[in-house]
Design a protein around this motif. Structure first.
Motif, short mmCIF file in Angstrom:
data_model
loop_
_atom_site.label_atom_id
_atom_site.label_comp_id
_atom_site.label_asym_id
_atom_site.label_seq_id
_atom_site.Cartn_x
_atom_site.Cartn_y
_atom_site.Cartn_z
N LEU A 141 0.83 -1.20 0.00
CA LEU A 141 0.00 0.00 0.00
C LEU A 141 0.87 1.26 0.00
CD1 LEU A 141 -2.82 -1.01 2.51
CD2 LEU A 141 -3.00 -0.83 0.03
N VAL A 142 1.93 1.24 0.80
CA VAL A 142 2.86 2.38 0.83
C VAL A 142 3.53 2.54 -0.53
CG1 VAL A 142 4.97 3.28 1.88
CG2 VAL A 142 3.19 2.27 3.33
N ASP A 143 3.91 1.43 -1.14
CA ASP A 143 4.52 1.50 -2.47
C ASP A 143 3.56 2.14 -3.49
OD1 ASP A 143 6.82 0.31 -1.53
OD2 ASP A 143 6.34 -1.68 -2.34
N LEU A 144 2.28 1.79 -3.39
CA LEU A 144 1.28 2.31 -4.33
C LEU A 144 0.89 3.75 -4.06
CD1 LEU A 144 -1.38 -0.50 -4.92
CD2 LEU A 144 -0.09 0.72 -6.65
N PHE A 145 0.67 4.09 -2.80
CA PHE A 145 0.05 5.37 -2.47
C PHE A 145 0.97 6.34 -1.74
CE2 PHE A 145 -3.41 2.20 -2.59
CZ PHE A 145 -4.06 2.67 -3.72
N GLY A 146 2.13 5.89 -1.30
CA GLY A 146 3.08 6.78 -0.64
C GLY A 146 3.04 6.69 0.88
N PRO A 147 4.12 7.17 1.51
CA PRO A 147 4.25 7.06 2.96
C PRO A 147 3.29 7.94 3.75
CG PRO A 147 6.09 8.28 2.06
CD PRO A 147 5.31 7.74 0.89
N HIS A 148 2.62 8.88 3.05
CA HIS A 148 1.68 9.76 3.76
C HIS A 148 0.44 9.01 4.26
CE1 HIS A 148 0.04 9.75 -0.31
NE2 HIS A 148 -1.11 10.05 0.26
N ILE A 149 0.26 7.75 3.86
CA ILE A 149 -0.89 6.97 4.33
C ILE A 149 -0.58 6.27 5.66
CG2 ILE A 149 -1.80 6.64 2.00
CD1 ILE A 149 -0.84 3.64 2.33
N LEU A 150 0.59 6.57 6.22
CA LEU A 150 0.97 5.96 7.50
C LEU A 150 0.87 6.96 8.64
CD1 LEU A 150 4.18 3.97 6.49
CD2 LEU A 150 1.85 3.09 6.76
N ASN A 151 0.52 6.46 9.80
CA ASN A 151 0.60 7.24 11.03
C ASN A 151 2.06 7.29 11.48
OD1 ASN A 151 -2.27 7.73 11.55
ND2 ASN A 151 -2.40 5.52 11.88
N ARG A 152 2.35 8.11 12.44
CA ARG A 152 3.73 8.23 12.94
C ARG A 152 4.28 6.91 13.47
NH1 ARG A 152 4.82 14.03 15.70
NH2 ARG A 152 4.24 15.22 13.86
N ASP A 153 3.40 6.06 14.00
CA ASP A 153 3.86 4.78 14.55
C ASP A 153 4.01 3.70 13.48
OD1 ASP A 153 1.22 4.11 13.96
OD2 ASP A 153 0.70 3.53 16.01
N GLY A 154 3.79 4.05 12.21
CA GLY A 154 3.93 3.11 11.11
C GLY A 154 2.67 2.35 10.77
N SER A 155 1.60 2.57 11.52
CA SER A 155 0.33 1.90 11.22
C SER A 155 -0.40 2.65 10.10
CB SER A 155 -0.54 1.84 12.47
OG SER A 155 -0.89 3.15 12.90
N LEU A 156 -1.35 1.96 9.50
CA LEU A 156 -2.12 2.54 8.40
C LEU A 156 -3.01 3.66 8.92
CD1 LEU A 156 -3.05 2.46 5.43
CD2 LEU A 156 -4.77 0.79 6.13
N ASP A 157 -2.93 4.81 8.27
CA ASP A 157 -3.83 5.92 8.54
C ASP A 157 -5.01 5.74 7.58
OD1 ASP A 157 -5.22 8.34 8.57
OD2 ASP A 157 -3.41 9.52 8.83
N ARG A 158 -6.06 5.12 8.08
CA ARG A 158 -7.21 4.78 7.24
C ARG A 158 -7.87 6.02 6.64
NH1 ARG A 158 -8.79 -0.50 7.75
NH2 ARG A 158 -7.60 -1.67 9.28
#
Length: 91
Positions: free
Chosen positions: A53-70
């Motif tokens: 998902l990060v590869d497709l949409f970029g690291p901005h979809i993650l929270n600071r703790d590395g979890s998915l920011d839905r």
């Protein structure tokens, strides 16, 4: 003859009693499979799917703790039909 299996789906809006119904069924011997729980597990920190998902949409979809920011992922895929299609294909 094999044992027959009954499969039920419990759906509804927030506070409609889904958990109550699931608990009652579980008390009577039913096995519960939670789609919500499975959806969280497949995108857990360090999972292959989260990396894709990060590869497709970029690291901005993650929270600071590395979890998915839905919410961040939702903002991308609900604003872009092509992005939503990519997500659906991946899942």
């Amino acid at each position: 003859m094999g044992k027959s299996v009954l499969i039920l789906g419990v759906t509804g809006s927030i506070a409609s009693g889904k958990s109550l119904v699931a608990d009652l069924l579980r008390q009577r011997g039913a096995t519960l499979l939670s789609a919500d729980q499975l959806a969280r597990e497949v995108v857990a920190v360090g999972s292959a799917l989260l990396g894709q998902l990060v590869d497709l949409f970029g690291p901005h979809i993650l929270n600071r703790d590395g979890s998915l920011d839905r919410d961040a992922l939702g903002a991308v895929i609900f604003a872009d039909a092509a992005a939503r299609l990519k997500l659906n294909r991946l899942l």
